[in-house]
Write a protein that holds these residues in place. Sequence first.
Motif: not given
Length: 372
Positions: A203-204, A206, A221, A224-225
Amino acid sequence: MFRALYRTVLGPDHTRVLAKGLGRWRIPVHGALIIYAFVWAVVASAGYVRQEDSDGWWVVIFLVTVGPYVLLIWSPLYAWRLAVPSFYLVSLLCDGEGAEAFQYWTAAPLFVAVAAFYSRAIVISATVVTMALIIASEPQAADRALFVPIVGAAVYLFGARGRAERELEEERDAKAALEERARIAREMHDVVAHHMSLVVVRCETAPYRLKGLNEEAQQEFAEVGEAAREAITDMQRLLGVLRTNGEVPQREPQPGISRIPELVRPGDEAEVGVDDVPEAVGLTAYRIVQEALTNATRHAPGSKASVHVHEDEGVLEVLVINTAGGPSRGGGSGQGLVGMRERVAVHGGTLTVKSTEAGGFMVRARIPLGDK
């Protein structure tokens, strides 16, 4: 009282005290009991045939005499249930001399088994029902029914220690199962945390890996992370609750299926035919092999073991078989099988443990792989 009476007469029975407690003597003892019933069945049938008006009912007398003893090893209560109406039936059919003695000698051991192994409420209910049937079948011999509560009370008191030991064993098994579940949760933390960490990293990164992401996608993202990071923190807090006093956190990675060959002893055989399994399944397989080989070393010193791990139609099969060895060295918590069952149950698998014909021991676990 009515509830106890229902449990005694109609309720299900899961007590397997004779089957569990006799161990390897189970078959010889059961055979001896059936022979005992067979002899009395022949005596009763022969006595009935000698009556003037005898007919084919001797077959029924034979079957209702042997039948309860067939059930006795699995459920003394079921055996008693079958014997009680049989007692009344035989009293109606048998009118010859010696019929009463036959009935008491065949029914008494079954009542004694109930009084020795069951709770007070069931013993009292069985005593009342037995007395009522004796009086109903032989009104002139009502005084004999008075011996039933005397025998029941004496046998119940005699079996008190055995009941206490069984209750203690059940509590010990339940405690061991809870401790094993906590241990499984601690070990599974590493597996789950690894996957959650991958989610955080992906996520980080992305926005750097995926070109053309708009602001809303990048925010998604990021959220979510952050949620995955909070989940890892919550799991670490939970792990602290599950950890027992003085227990040091484990820093090394949890072992997997690739490390199973490291467990085998000199002279053992190991065949691992699969390496692509979920981490949680691999950890379970490793622990099962570890416990099985530890038990073989402790309880069959000098034995040789073979370890086979392979995939069979979406199921990981772990098979450990050891040969016969020397006398057991004892020791251990005695809860290793409980732990293996709990680990397999986590994945919805099955565990089979039994002695082999050659005098060794076999452990077979079948663990669904799911989506790898």
